[in-house]
Write a protein that holds these residues in place. Structure first.
Motif, PDB file in Angstrom:
ATOM      1  N   UNK A 114       8.563  14.787  -1.197  1.00  0.00           N
ATOM      2  CA  UNK A 114       7.802  15.604  -0.250  1.00  0.00           C
ATOM      3  C   UNK A 114       6.715  14.791   0.450  1.00  0.00           C
ATOM      4  N   UNK A 167      17.364  26.213  -3.096  1.00  0.00           N
ATOM      5  CA  UNK A 167      16.144  26.978  -2.803  1.00  0.00           C
ATOM      6  C   UNK A 167      15.753  27.831  -4.003  1.00  0.00           C
ATOM      7  N   UNK A 173      11.306  31.585  -9.340  1.00  0.00           N
ATOM      8  CA  UNK A 173      11.435  31.585 -10.796  1.00  0.00           C
ATOM      9  C   UNK A 173      12.753  32.252 -11.194  1.00  0.00           C
TER      10      UNK A 173
ATOM     11  N   UNK B 107       3.849  21.840   1.832  1.00  0.00           N
ATOM     12  CA  UNK B 107       4.760  20.852   1.239  1.00  0.00           C
ATOM     13  C   UNK B 107       4.162  20.261  -0.039  1.00  0.00           C
ATOM     14  N   UNK B 110       4.389  22.815  -2.843  1.00  0.00           N
ATOM     15  CA  UNK B 110       5.786  22.912  -3.284  1.00  0.00           C
ATOM     16  C   UNK B 110       6.120  21.728  -4.194  1.00  0.00           C
ATOM     17  N   UNK B 111       5.633  20.544  -3.848  1.00  0.00           N
ATOM     18  CA  UNK B 111       5.865  19.362  -4.697  1.00  0.00           C
ATOM     19  C   UNK B 111       5.212  19.559  -6.064  1.00  0.00           C
ATOM     20  N   UNK B 114       6.890  21.757  -8.685  1.00  0.00           N
ATOM     21  CA  UNK B 114       8.069  21.289  -9.411  1.00  0.00           C
ATOM     22  C   UNK B 114       7.745  20.953 -10.866  1.00  0.00           C
ATOM     23  N   UNK B 117       5.476  25.432 -13.554  1.00  0.00           N
ATOM     24  CA  UNK B 117       6.189  26.704 -13.338  1.00  0.00           C
ATOM     25  C   UNK B 117       5.263  27.864 -12.950  1.00  0.00           C
ATOM     26  N   UNK B 120       4.658  27.544  -9.372  1.00  0.00           N
ATOM     27  CA  UNK B 120       5.893  27.908  -8.655  1.00  0.00           C
ATOM     28  C   UNK B 120       5.992  29.428  -8.531  1.00  0.00           C
ATOM     29  N   UNK B 121       5.668  30.131  -9.604  1.00  0.00           N
ATOM     30  CA  UNK B 121       5.720  31.599  -9.570  1.00  0.00           C
ATOM     31  C   UNK B 121       4.704  32.149  -8.561  1.00  0.00           C
ATOM     32  N   UNK B 124       5.801  31.361  -4.966  1.00  0.00           N
ATOM     33  CA  UNK B 124       6.889  32.238  -4.538  1.00  0.00           C
ATOM     34  C   UNK B 124       6.369  33.631  -4.235  1.00  0.00           C
ATOM     35  N   UNK B 128       6.727  32.586  -0.322  1.00  0.00           N
ATOM     36  CA  UNK B 128       8.161  32.618  -0.084  1.00  0.00           C
ATOM     37  C   UNK B 128       8.716  34.033  -0.198  1.00  0.00           C
ATOM     38  N   UNK B 132      10.796  36.173   2.594  1.00  0.00           N
ATOM     39  CA  UNK B 132      12.071  36.848   2.300  1.00  0.00           C
ATOM     40  C   UNK B 132      11.973  38.349   2.598  1.00  0.00           C
ATOM     41  N   UNK B 163      16.355  30.551   2.543  1.00  0.00           N
ATOM     42  CA  UNK B 163      16.619  29.419   1.666  1.00  0.00           C
ATOM     43  C   UNK B 163      17.285  28.259   2.374  1.00  0.00           C
ATOM     44  N   UNK B 166      14.622  26.444   4.434  1.00  0.00           N
ATOM     45  CA  UNK B 166      13.704  25.686   3.558  1.00  0.00           C
ATOM     46  C   UNK B 166      14.407  24.455   2.985  1.00  0.00           C
ATOM     47  N   UNK B 170      12.951  20.780   3.436  1.00  0.00           N
ATOM     48  CA  UNK B 170      12.371  20.080   2.286  1.00  0.00           C
ATOM     49  C   UNK B 170      13.239  18.956   1.744  1.00  0.00           C
TER      50      UNK B 170
END
Lengths: 195, 195
Positions: A114, A167, A173, B107, B110-111, B114, B117, B120-121, B124, B128, B132, B163, B166, B170
């Motif tokens: 990234x 994605x 999650x 970005x 998002x990196x 990874x 978690x 990430x949750x 999202x 994200x 959606x 997705x 993205x 990415x």
């Protein structure tokens, strides 16, 4: 290794394999953050220069380790039923790409990519493009066999199939599970299956 | 600010806004790697503790900065032509999500997500999932209006639309351009448009 009658060249290849295996062992044990050049050198009992002689950076080492772990088991089958073959391959590869050793190495390289466009290009060329291309090959065969509508360019469809699952794996999650794969294939077949 | 007749509470809100704006200014100037708590504090002329009093981590600060930069201009229009509205929105939001200030912050988070978690949750849930959901709302309205086939659950289709774009952004060096958006919408409409 010392008692094997290896030529210098064969010994070099063996050492490369050994270093990549050590890297993958570390991936499984400590994850991406712990996979430093220092840690690989310590575990392998060599100096850091031995590693830098073969790989210019940690990313270069991890890309080769990923290649070593990535087996042809990740290829598509061809039973003549494109939906079943895609389904089987997605469900088989999802855990392989998530679990150690591939999982942490792959996810870590994707994170580093990234902020490193050159690494992103290499990662795409060596891995993601390979996945897209084998998907495209499988659905193109299905198109020739009359399972999918003719006269449609399927190249982007292969990107959609792969991209949607990446994605979900990388940015949510949620799991790449049967429900997700079935929903994706419902859309793919609604778009392209011969009725 | 010292000569504004602000209550302590309003002053606190103003300071929060100011710190988020400083964070976004830094994003545009130095990118994700340079957006440290230290750099934000230095630029804002405050101590690090002033920032840590409001945000427990750099990620928390950057998530709020991202919220501030994310405007309702990223919402879908509804002209009654679902394909045109999706196309317009994807092409309008692609540069907004790529360029500073949103691009490098998004970005970078998002990196980091990874290897985190929980981040990430949160990422999202706050961003994200929002994308959606607004996509799902727009295509569900099109389904009710008779543009798309009835009796099909479109939730996963919204994930596929987001997705795929993205993924391209990415994980490849390809652009989210007109050709990509048109190819994606070709597949979506082939699957769901009323014929």
């Amino acid at each position: 290794m010392a008692d094997q009658p290896a030529t210098p060249r064969r010994r070099g290849a063996a050492r490369t394999d050994e270093l990549l295996q050590v890297t993958l062992d570390l991936a499984a044990e400590v994850g991406y953050a712990g996979m430093t050049i220092e840690a690989v050198a310590r575990r392998a009992g060599v100096g850091k220069h031995t590693i830098y002689r073969r790989w210019s950076s940690r990313s270069a080492l991890l890309l080769d380790a990923l290649s070593r772990a990535w087996t042809t088991d990740l290829d598509y089958h061809d039973t003549g039923d494109v939906r079943a073959d895609l389904r089987e391959q997605f469900l088989r590869s999802a855990p392989a790409l998530t679990d150690p050793p591939i999982g942490p190495v792959y996810r870590g390289l994707i994170a580093e990519a990234q902020s490193d466009p050159a690494l992103r290009a290499t990662l795409h060329e060596r891995f993601l493009h390979t996945v897209e291309q084998s998907t495209l090959d499988r659905i193109t065969r299905a198109q020739r066999a009359g399972e999918l509508v003719p006269d449609v360019d399927l190249e982007f469809a292969a990107e959609v199939l792969c991209g949607t699952l990446y994605y979900r794996h990388l940015l949510s999650t949620r799991l790449v599970d049967e429900a997700a794969v079935d929903a994706l294939l419902d859309m793919f077949m609604a778009a392209y299956a011969v009725r």
